[in-house]
Scaffold this motif. Sequence first.
Motif, PDB file in Angstrom:
ATOM      1  N   ILE A  81     -10.262 -10.480 -24.365  1.00 60.51           N
ATOM      2  CA  ILE A  81     -11.242 -11.262 -24.210  1.00 60.51           C
ATOM      3  C   ILE A  81     -12.627 -10.608 -23.660  1.00 60.51           C
ATOM      4  O   ILE A  81     -12.131  -9.809 -22.880  1.00 60.51           O
ATOM      5  N   LYS A  82     -13.556 -10.866 -24.046  1.00 60.15           N
ATOM      6  CA  LYS A  82     -14.996 -10.419 -23.519  1.00 60.15           C
ATOM      7  C   LYS A  82     -15.024 -10.766 -22.077  1.00 60.15           C
ATOM      8  O   LYS A  82     -14.623 -11.718 -21.670  1.00 60.15           O
ATOM      9  N   LYS A  83     -15.679  -9.988 -21.393  1.00 58.07           N
ATOM     10  CA  LYS A  83     -15.975 -10.207 -19.975  1.00 58.07           C
ATOM     11  C   LYS A  83     -17.602 -10.803 -20.136  1.00 58.07           C
ATOM     12  O   LYS A  83     -18.135 -11.061 -20.983  1.00 58.07           O
ATOM     13  N   ASP A  84     -17.931 -11.596 -18.724  1.00 56.10           N
ATOM     14  CA  ASP A  84     -19.163 -12.589 -18.779  1.00 56.10           C
ATOM     15  C   ASP A  84     -20.169 -11.587 -18.397  1.00 56.10           C
ATOM     16  O   ASP A  84     -21.020 -11.638 -17.436  1.00 56.10           O
ATOM     17  N   PHE A  85     -20.495 -10.398 -19.312  1.00 59.13           N
ATOM     18  CA  PHE A  85     -21.175  -9.149 -18.709  1.00 59.13           C
ATOM     19  C   PHE A  85     -22.763  -9.638 -19.080  1.00 59.13           C
ATOM     20  O   PHE A  85     -23.746  -9.060 -18.240  1.00 59.13           O
ATOM     21  N   LYS A  86     -23.186 -10.829 -19.283  1.00 60.21           N
ATOM     22  CA  LYS A  86     -24.606 -11.242 -19.311  1.00 60.21           C
ATOM     23  C   LYS A  86     -24.993 -12.287 -18.190  1.00 60.21           C
ATOM     24  O   LYS A  86     -25.956 -12.850 -18.456  1.00 60.21           O
ATOM     25  N   ASN A  87     -23.892 -12.650 -17.427  1.00 64.29           N
ATOM     26  CA  ASN A  87     -24.277 -13.482 -16.443  1.00 64.29           C
ATOM     27  C   ASN A  87     -25.246 -12.996 -15.448  1.00 64.29           C
ATOM     28  O   ASN A  87     -25.156 -11.889 -15.138  1.00 64.29           O
ATOM     29  N   PRO A  88     -26.286 -13.726 -15.097  1.00 63.49           N
ATOM     30  CA  PRO A  88     -27.352 -13.361 -14.261  1.00 63.49           C
ATOM     31  C   PRO A  88     -26.920 -12.906 -12.930  1.00 63.49           C
ATOM     32  O   PRO A  88     -27.442 -12.361 -12.088  1.00 63.49           O
ATOM     33  N   ASP A  89     -25.612 -13.429 -12.480  1.00 62.93           N
ATOM     34  CA  ASP A  89     -24.947 -13.236 -11.181  1.00 62.93           C
ATOM     35  C   ASP A  89     -24.107 -12.058 -11.330  1.00 62.93           C
ATOM     36  O   ASP A  89     -23.138 -12.156 -11.905  1.00 62.93           O
TER      37      ASP A  89
END
Length: 147
Positions: free
Chosen positions: A68-76
Motif C-alpha cells: 500500500i502506498k504512503k500518503d506522500f502527497k499530503n500537504p502536511d
Amino acid sequence: MKRIFSLLTVLFLASVSFAQLPADKIIGVWESEASDPKLKFEFFRSGNQYFGKLLFASSMFEEDGKTIKKDFKNPDKSLQSRSRYGIINITDLTFQEGDYTGGELYNPESGSTYSLKVKLKSETEMEFRCYMGISLLGKTMKFKRVE
C-alpha cells in the motif's frame, strides 16, 4: 401499570429510532460503480457529522499490487509517511434537508481536498459530488452499498 410502562418504552424507542434513521442511512460500507479509480469507503457518525474511512482504492497499491502506498502527497509533511489504507478522508458531512453537505474529500493520489455533497438515491445507491469552488465545476460518482 406494567402495560402502560411497556407501551411508553416502545413509543419512546420508536421515536428515537425514527428521528435518527434518515440521517444514519449513510452509515455502512459503500463502493464505487464504474469509476476509475475503484473506491470503497466505510461511513460512520461522530457527534452530528459523518465521516468516511478509505478501505480500498485501485490506485492505492505500488506496482507490485500488494504494497500500500504512503500518503506522500499530503500537504502536511507529518502525515506523508502514513499508509493510505484506513485514512479518514471524508470529513464533516452534515445531514440537512435530506442531503449530506458541508463535507470535504481528501484525495491522497493528488494531495488535494475537495468540497463534497452526498445524496442517497435509495437505501443502496449514493451519489458523491466533489468540486472546487462551485458545484458545477465538479465530478459526480455513483456508489452502491456493500452487503
